[in-house]
Design an enzyme around this catalytic site. Structure first.
Site, PDB file in Angstrom:
ATOM      1  N   ASP A  13      98.668  41.847 -10.305  1.00  0.00           N
ATOM      2  CA  ASP A  13      99.376  43.062  -9.722  1.00  0.00           C
ATOM      3  C   ASP A  13     100.818  43.021  -9.578  1.00  0.00           C
ATOM      4  OD1 ASP A  13      99.512  45.658  -8.567  1.00  0.00           O
ATOM      5  OD2 ASP A  13      98.361  45.475  -7.059  1.00  0.00           O
ATOM      6  N   HIS A 121      99.095  48.569   0.658  1.00  0.00           N
ATOM      7  CA  HIS A 121      98.250  49.710   0.370  1.00  0.00           C
ATOM      8  C   HIS A 121      96.852  49.456  -0.079  1.00  0.00           C
ATOM      9  CE1 HIS A 121      99.837  48.789  -3.643  1.00  0.00           C
ATOM     10  NE2 HIS A 121      98.892  49.693  -3.992  1.00  0.00           N
TER      11      HIS A 121
HETATM   12 ZN   LIG Z   1      99.851  47.500  -7.785  1.00  0.00          ZN
END
Ligand SMILES: [Zn+2]
Length: 281
Positions: A13, A121
């Site tokens: 990520d 998030h």
């Molecule tokens: Zn991400």
């Protein structure tokens, strides 16, 4: 000590990459995004090198951020396969299956609502307030580690900010983690030099791969109950159109599935359509 690793899966990520503290650095056509795409490759290649040192002869990297085309192919270590582009059924974990010896997570972030979590998030900051699996609030790491675990693959390493590494340890006892930044707020952090974070990633990931037998695959009980609390009721209105989804309250829906991979597909489909529900955001 346990057996040698042959095949390593890496999901990467971007929010937890060295230096990243802001959305402008992880998307769009901004100059800073271009810079942090290179940083992403730097963190990744440190992990790839650790896998090579540990004796892996197959390394598969899944670009797992946004449109999943963040890494320039030429920037990725030539020993690795790269899975890129979206949408894909396996999303951030596309490519995982039961032949891998270990799963590693680079550049990960903590779940929505975390105090002092850089860019915290869960899947979609715009749409999702929280996700619960079998009653436990779970972020992207837990969701993805459970998919690896369903395939019998242990999640042995994660890099990211201090909130992300703490979250990973709370789900997977024994996972080795590299903390490469400490959030001050959601969009600010104390960081170390990228050279140092890459060295830390390489050293820690190598330790993890040399001790894969010490970490159990992370599994969740089946049948699996998902609960998703959306940001607005309109999103829940739309998610509840799916025949497998039950409305719980204004912003919450739930669904139950016999097996985890199907549950993940159901969850993603629900979030995908719910994310298109609001016209004014
Ligand atoms: Zn991400």
């Amino acid at each position: 000590m346990s057996g040698k690793v042959e095949s390593v899966f890496i999901s990467i990520d971007m929010e937890g990459i060295s230096g990243v503290v802001d959305w402008t650095q992880v998307g769009g056509d901004q100059k800073e995004y271009e810079y942090y795409r290179k940083m992403m490759a730097g963190d990744l290649n440190a992990a790839v090198e650790s896998a090579l040192e540990a004796g892996a002869d197959e390394i598969v990297v899944s670009d797992a951020h946004g449109g999943m085309r963040n890494l320039y192919p030429e920037d990725v270590h030539e020993a690795a396969y790269l899975i890129r582009g979206s949408p894909k059924p396996g999303s951030m974990m596309e490519g995982i299956d039961d032949h891998f010896d270990a799963a590693m997570y680079v550049g990960y972030h903590s779940m929505m609502g975390t105090e002092r979590g850089v860019l915290a998030h869960t899947i979609s900051g715009r749409a999702v307030d929280s996700v619960y699996i079998n009653g436990r609030e779970t972020g992207e790491f837990g969701l993805n580690a459970a998919l690896a675990g369903w395939h019998g693959v242990p999640s042995v390493f994660l890099s990211g900010d201090a909130a992300a590494t703490a979250e990973a340890q709370s789900f997977v006892p024994g996972i080795k983690t590299a903390t490469i930044k400490w959030a001050v707020g959601r969009y600010s952090a104390k960081i170390i030099h990228p050279k140092k974070s890459r060295a830390l990633i390489k050293k820690t990931a190598e330790e993890a791969l040399n001790n894969v037998g010490q970490v159990e695959p992370f599994r969740v009980d089946e049948p699996v109950e998902f609960r998703i609390r959306y940001v607005t009721p309109t999103m829940a209105d739309v998610a509840a159109l799916l025949p497998y989804v039950e409305r719980i309250d204004g912003r919450t829906v739930k669904a139950v599935f016999d097996d985890y991979p199907t549950a993940m597909r159901g969850l993603r489909a629900s979030i995908y359509i719910a994310g298109m529900a609001e016209r004014t955001q």
